[in-house]
Design an enzyme around this catalytic site. Structure first.
Site, PDB file in Angstrom:
ATOM      1  N   SER A 125      -3.517 -21.978 -10.343  1.00 17.45           N
ATOM      2  CA  SER A 125      -1.912 -21.947  -9.946  1.00 17.45           C
ATOM      3  C   SER A 125      -1.588 -20.800  -9.281  1.00 17.45           C
ATOM      4  O   SER A 125      -1.857 -19.591  -9.848  1.00 17.45           O
ATOM      5  CB  SER A 125      -1.312 -22.000 -11.265  1.00 17.45           C
ATOM      6  OG  SER A 125      -1.589 -23.397 -11.762  1.00 17.45           O
TER       7      SER A 125
ATOM      8  N   GLU B 125       1.141 -15.844 -10.289  1.00 17.99           N
ATOM      9  CA  GLU B 125       0.431 -15.856 -11.281  1.00 17.99           C
ATOM     10  C   GLU B 125      -0.920 -14.943 -11.072  1.00 17.99           C
ATOM     11  O   GLU B 125      -1.311 -14.185 -11.648  1.00 17.99           O
ATOM     12  CB  GLU B 125       0.034 -17.232 -11.923  1.00 17.99           C
ATOM     13  CG  GLU B 125      -0.877 -17.006 -13.026  1.00 17.99           C
ATOM     14  CD  GLU B 125      -0.918 -18.519 -13.701  1.00 17.99           C
ATOM     15  OE1 GLU B 125      -0.088 -19.526 -13.568  1.00 17.99           O
ATOM     16  OE2 GLU B 125      -1.947 -18.676 -14.145  1.00 17.99           O
TER      17      GLU B 125
ATOM     18  N   ARG C 298       1.550 -16.570 -20.187  1.00 13.41           N
ATOM     19  CA  ARG C 298       0.718 -15.935 -19.177  1.00 13.41           C
ATOM     20  C   ARG C 298       0.780 -14.258 -19.187  1.00 13.41           C
ATOM     21  O   ARG C 298       0.647 -13.514 -18.207  1.00 13.41           O
ATOM     22  CB  ARG C 298       0.660 -16.192 -17.660  1.00 13.41           C
ATOM     23  CG  ARG C 298       0.535 -17.727 -17.618  1.00 13.41           C
ATOM     24  CD  ARG C 298      -0.932 -18.327 -17.648  1.00 13.41           C
ATOM     25  NE  ARG C 298      -1.161 -19.730 -17.221  1.00 13.41           N
ATOM     26  CZ  ARG C 298      -0.732 -20.622 -18.338  1.00 13.41           C
ATOM     27  NH1 ARG C 298      -0.446 -20.322 -19.647  1.00 13.41           N
ATOM     28  NH2 ARG C 298      -0.947 -21.818 -18.086  1.00 13.41           N
TER      29      ARG C 298
END
Ligand SMILES: Cc1cc2nc3c(=O)[nH]c(=O)nc-3n(C[C@H](O)[C@H](O)[C@H](O)COP(=O)(O)OP(=O)(O)OC[C@H]3O[C@@H](n4cnc5c(N)ncnc54)[C@H](O)[C@@H]3O)c2cc1C
Length: 336
Positions: A235, A331, A164
């Site tokens: 998420s 995130e 990510r």
């Protein structure tokens, strides 16, 4: 070009928080973008480029310029016996790119079906699911430097992809705006179905691109809330990656702790499990909920403000840290 003043961002973030931006500017080609970037007023203002806002948490009204692209198009740049190279406008909806690739028989991104957001952001976030990441198919990324106004083409290596993360997300690097991504897909697809529940979902049938896409969509629909029905940003936290030695100590205390390898000497632990162990799953805190089927997802039960969501996220972080000594990192990007 479209310019709006005091514009609501409710439809531009999947938490559906009704913050406003002082200015909203939407450009439809690179020339328009360059004009905006060179404008003195733009240079003086705080600005943020957004896609679909599916990874953003707006805390306050945005006192600056929100930039958005409408550059679309999916074109074949190059075709060989084995592969195609696609030139994709940053504002293309990612899942529409996947649907198109699957319909053409081109493999490589079918496991990334139904991930919300735009193609440009997919390359910035290095989106991932079911064992596949955007970095696996990205050949180059075309982007404008907001300080020098120059266009640069980044090779996959120059994008410095990680879990990510990418060159573009590193706040110490110059800010770039992605206008196109170029992805290489396989005309002789190889299927990756040993991840998550994909294999069971396929129920013994021979994988095809369409079947894998359908299976991914079915599993995701069962597990994750649809942001159109229940505001969320997927998420909320990243899965923590810790050294194997620390993991072994945790495993003595929590023998059932799930994990998977994450490179040499490192282990990844599902953040959702840690949150669940702390008792948050399915609970609500005023208008903010922790999704009942996946504790990693915070949801707007109706009328939640960004700061209320951030407060619940903070109490989750504290609880996980107190119990496991693991620091969860968001995130989702906080704005304001
Ligand atoms: C229900 C749900 C499920 C999800 N599942 C997954 C998943 O399985 N895997 C996964 O990886 N993610 C997942 N996500 C997160 C999200 O879909 C991705 O992070 C996606 O890439 C965000 O795209 P976006 O267009 O909404 O970007 P935004 O949220 O608008 O922006 C994300 C970041 O990219 C920047 N940005 C956007 N466009 C540009 C551009 N053209 N140039 C420069 N900067 C830009 C923004 O400034 C911001 O920093 C999920 C989200 C939801 C709501």
């Amino acid at each position: 070009m479209r310019i709006e003043e005091n514009y609501s961002l409710e439809k531009y973030n999947t938490f559906h928080i009704p913050v406003k931006t002082r200015w909203f500017m939407e450009y439809s080609n690179e020339e328009e973008l360059e004009r905006i970037l060179r404008d003195e007023y733009f240079q003086e203002c705080l600005s943020l480029h957004i896609g679909s806002g599916s990874n953003l948490l707006f805390i306050n009204d945005f006192n600056g310029i929100i930039l958005h692209s409408t550059i679309k198009g999916i074109d074949v740049l190059e075709e060989t016996e084995d592969s195609v190279l696609l030139h994709v406008g940053a504002a293309e909806k990612w899942d529409e790119v996947v649907a198109y690739a699957v319909s053409q028989g081109w493999g490589g991104i079918e496991n990334l079906s139904l991930i919300p957001g735009e193609a440009g952001a997919a390359a910035i976030q290095n989106i991932g699911a079911y064992g596949v990441e955007a970095k696996d198919v990205i050949e180059t990324v075309e982007a404008y430097n907001q300080l020098t106004f120059e266009k640069r083409i980044f090779t996959n290596e120059e994008c410095k992809y990680g879990y990510r993360s990418s060159f573009f997300k590193n706040e110490h690097n110059d800010p770039y705006i992605v206008t196109y991504i170029n992805i290489r897909l396989n005309k002789k697809p190889q299927f990756l179905v040993n991840y998550g529940n994909l294999k069971e979902e396929l129920a013994g049938s021979e994988p095809t691109l369409q079947r894998v896409r359908d299976a991914v969509i079915a599993v995701r629909r069962r597990k994750l809330p649809d942001p159109e029905e229940l505001g969320n940003a997927g998420s909320f936290f990243m899965n923590p990656v810790i050294p194997i030695k620390r993991f072994e100590k945790l495993k003595v205390q929590y023998p059932e702790i799930p994990s998977w390898p994450a490179g040499e000497g490192m282990i990844k632990i599902p953040a959702g499990w840690l949150i669940e162990q702390c008792g948050f799953k399915g609970k609500s805190h005023g208008p903010v909920g922790v999704y009942e089927k996946q504790a990693l997802v915070l949801v707007n039960l109706g009328g939640a403000r960004g700061d209320e969501i951030a407060l619940v996220a903070e109490s989750i972080r504290t609880a996980v840290n107190d119990r496991f000594g693991i620091e969860l990192m968001p995130e989702v990007k906080y704005v304001g």
